[in-house]
Design a protein around this motif. Structure first.
Motif, short mmCIF file in Angstrom:
data_model
loop_
_atom_site.label_atom_id
_atom_site.label_comp_id
_atom_site.label_asym_id
_atom_site.label_seq_id
_atom_site.Cartn_x
_atom_site.Cartn_y
_atom_site.Cartn_z
N TYR A 69 34.75 10.83 -11.88
CA TYR A 69 34.05 11.02 -13.14
C TYR A 69 34.76 10.36 -14.31
O TYR A 69 35.99 10.29 -14.36
CB TYR A 69 33.91 12.52 -13.45
CG TYR A 69 33.13 13.29 -12.41
CD1 TYR A 69 31.77 13.05 -12.23
CD2 TYR A 69 33.75 14.25 -11.61
CE1 TYR A 69 31.05 13.76 -11.27
CE2 TYR A 69 33.04 14.95 -10.66
CZ TYR A 69 31.69 14.70 -10.48
OH TYR A 69 30.99 15.39 -9.54
N LYS A 70 33.96 9.87 -15.24
CA LYS A 70 34.50 9.36 -16.49
C LYS A 70 35.14 10.54 -17.25
O LYS A 70 34.61 11.65 -17.23
CB LYS A 70 33.38 8.76 -17.33
CG LYS A 70 33.83 8.10 -18.62
CD LYS A 70 32.64 7.61 -19.43
CE LYS A 70 31.94 6.47 -18.71
NZ LYS A 70 30.85 5.89 -19.53
N CYS A 77 24.70 13.94 -25.48
CA CYS A 77 25.32 13.28 -24.32
C CYS A 77 26.23 12.16 -24.81
O CYS A 77 25.78 11.28 -25.55
CB CYS A 77 24.24 12.72 -23.41
SG CYS A 77 24.91 11.72 -22.06
N GLU A 103 27.13 9.65 -23.34
CA GLU A 103 26.71 8.37 -22.75
C GLU A 103 25.46 7.83 -23.43
O GLU A 103 25.43 6.70 -23.90
CB GLU A 103 26.45 8.55 -21.25
CG GLU A 103 26.17 7.26 -20.51
CD GLU A 103 27.41 6.36 -20.39
OE1 GLU A 103 27.21 5.16 -20.15
OE2 GLU A 103 28.55 6.86 -20.55
N GLN A 138 27.20 17.47 -18.47
CA GLN A 138 26.24 16.70 -17.69
C GLN A 138 24.96 16.49 -18.48
O GLN A 138 24.44 17.42 -19.11
CB GLN A 138 25.91 17.38 -16.36
CG GLN A 138 24.92 16.57 -15.52
CD GLN A 138 24.86 17.03 -14.08
OE1 GLN A 138 25.73 17.78 -13.63
NE2 GLN A 138 23.85 16.60 -13.35
N CYS A 139 24.46 15.25 -18.48
CA CYS A 139 23.21 14.95 -19.17
C CYS A 139 22.04 15.45 -18.33
O CYS A 139 22.00 15.28 -17.11
CB CYS A 139 23.08 13.44 -19.40
SG CYS A 139 21.59 12.99 -20.32
N CYS A 190 19.45 9.05 -17.58
CA CYS A 190 20.90 8.98 -17.75
C CYS A 190 21.57 9.82 -16.66
O CYS A 190 22.07 9.29 -15.69
CB CYS A 190 21.30 9.47 -19.15
SG CYS A 190 23.08 9.53 -19.43
N GLU A 211 24.27 11.32 -16.58
CA GLU A 211 25.72 11.13 -16.46
C GLU A 211 26.44 12.48 -16.43
O GLU A 211 26.10 13.41 -17.13
CB GLU A 211 26.23 10.29 -17.65
CG GLU A 211 27.68 9.88 -17.56
CD GLU A 211 27.91 8.83 -16.48
OE1 GLU A 211 28.89 8.98 -15.73
OE2 GLU A 211 27.12 7.87 -16.39
N ARG A 212 27.48 12.57 -15.59
CA ARG A 212 28.33 13.76 -15.50
C ARG A 212 29.75 13.33 -15.81
O ARG A 212 30.27 12.39 -15.19
CB ARG A 212 28.24 14.37 -14.09
CG ARG A 212 29.08 15.62 -13.86
CD ARG A 212 28.79 16.14 -12.46
NE ARG A 212 29.70 17.18 -12.02
CZ ARG A 212 29.55 18.48 -12.24
NH1 ARG A 212 28.51 18.92 -12.91
NH2 ARG A 212 30.44 19.36 -11.77
N MET A 213 30.37 13.98 -16.78
CA MET A 213 31.70 13.57 -17.24
C MET A 213 32.67 14.74 -17.23
O MET A 213 32.27 15.90 -17.37
CB MET A 213 31.60 12.99 -18.65
CG MET A 213 31.00 11.59 -18.70
SD MET A 213 30.25 11.20 -20.30
CE MET A 213 28.62 11.94 -20.09
#
Length: 347
Positions: free
Chosen positions: A10-11, A38, A40, A57-58, A64, A66-68
């Motif tokens: 993950y980022k 989000c 991202e 998480q988006c 998107c 995205e999970r960071m």
């Protein structure tokens, strides 16, 4: 073969603490989770669950999704507030220092990071901005219980299972001159019929805690003396630039009298409007404070706020007849200016 930790996929986003992350991501409290921007795609559709604040998480799965990973530096170094408390109050135990730091961060975050139906919709005649700046809403009995549990080392008692106390969701934090939390005043919007209406708890047992609120902005021309913070904030509704001094009880004048003597310059050349409650206790407090102001040569700048229509305190007056309350404040401050001008011309 190198073994990869799942979290390495993950980022990573790094913040000082969770409060900084929630503020930067424009978080909204939704109970079990926060809705955020989000990082991202910037849509306000990402979420952070309260039981796992290390991930965001988006929710826009097809756009998107995205999970960071969220990382917090606080574990590696002392939070600035904790560091200040560590140096200033060495007699507090580690648990107490942590509880005091946590409380201050909670109240700071709650001003903008949580929703409050009661504060955002004209609580006791106060605007959202005015109320939010000075009052914290713990929302419900569960959050209040958690607050009492986390601060039990400071309070000397755990109120987390006391339903009568946990109904007191509205917190009025009182800070000292160094902006360290001293005490809290608690009220209830869950059950406004609770008696007594207000409970006070000391949050820093290592010192004599301050027992009055004071805010005097540099541009202030008028300073209102009142018997409670709610009364003081009622005048802020009419004049956002007015300074105020608010007691935490009609009989608690000793510290304020000492403050006037030690900080005479803060009151010099200001219009002082005495607006204690229109009852026996209020008049007694007025007499004590006026005597101190007179001793310090500040009596030429004093006038008494005039109540009417059976109202005995400023907040009651604001709610009952806002137009008349505004008119009375403007009349009293103008009269004070005329009296001061007359004294000046005669001297």
């Amino acid at each position: 073969m190198v073994k990869m930790d799942k979290q390495d996929l993950y980022k990573k986003l790094v913040y000082q603490n969770i409060e900084d992350a929630l503020a930067e991501l424009n978080a909204e409290d939704k109970g079990r989770y926060y809705i955020c921007n989000c990082p991202e795609c910037n849509a306000h559709e990402a979420f952070i669950y309260k039981n796992n604040t290390n991930f965001i998480q988006c929710n826009r799965e097809n756009h998107c999704g995205e999970r960071m990973l969220l990382q917090f530096q606080e574990k590696e170094s002392l939070h600035p507030e904790r560091e200040k408390i560590q140096k200033t109050f060495p007699s507090l135990s580690d648990d107490q220092k942590e509880a005091l730091t946590w409380s201050m961060r909670l109240f700071s975050f709650a001003k903008t990071g949580t929703k409050s139906e009661i504060l955002d919709n004209g609580y006791r005649g106060l605007s959202k901005e005015n109320a939010r700046e000075h009052i914290v809403d713990l929302q419900n009995e569960q959050v209040a219980s958690y607050f009492f549990n986390k601060t039990s080392s400071l309070l000397g008692k755990d109120y987390s299972n006391n339903s009568w106390m946990c109904k007191r969701n509205l917190v009025f934090p009182l800070y000292d001159e160094n902006n360290v939390l001293n005490r809290v005043l608690l009220r209830s919007s869950i059950d406004p019929t609770l008696e007594p209406k207000e409970i006070q708890l000391i949050m820093n047992p290592s010192k004599e805690t301050k027992d009055f609120f004071m805010e005097i902005p540099e541009e202030t021309k008028t300073i209102v003396f009142s018997e409670s913070l709610l009364d003081a904030l009622s005048f802020r509704e009419i004049d956002p630039n007015c300074g105020f001094v608010a007691l935490t009880g009609a009989s608690k004048t000793r510290q304020l009298q000492a403050c006037i003597k030690e900080n005479k310059g803060a009151f010099t050349d200001k219009h002082i409007l005495m607006a204690m409650d229109d009852d026996k206790a209020g008049w007694k407090a007025t007499q004590k404070l006026v005597a101190t102001l007179r001793t310090e040569g500040l009596d030429e700048n004093i006038s008494l706020f005039r109540y009417s229509d059976g109202f005995i305190d400023a907040n009651e007056f604001l709610q009952g007849n806002r137009m008349q309350f505004t008119k009375r404040y403007l009349q009293d401050t103008k009269q004070l200016q005329r009296t001061k001008q007359m004294h000046h011309e005669m001297s």
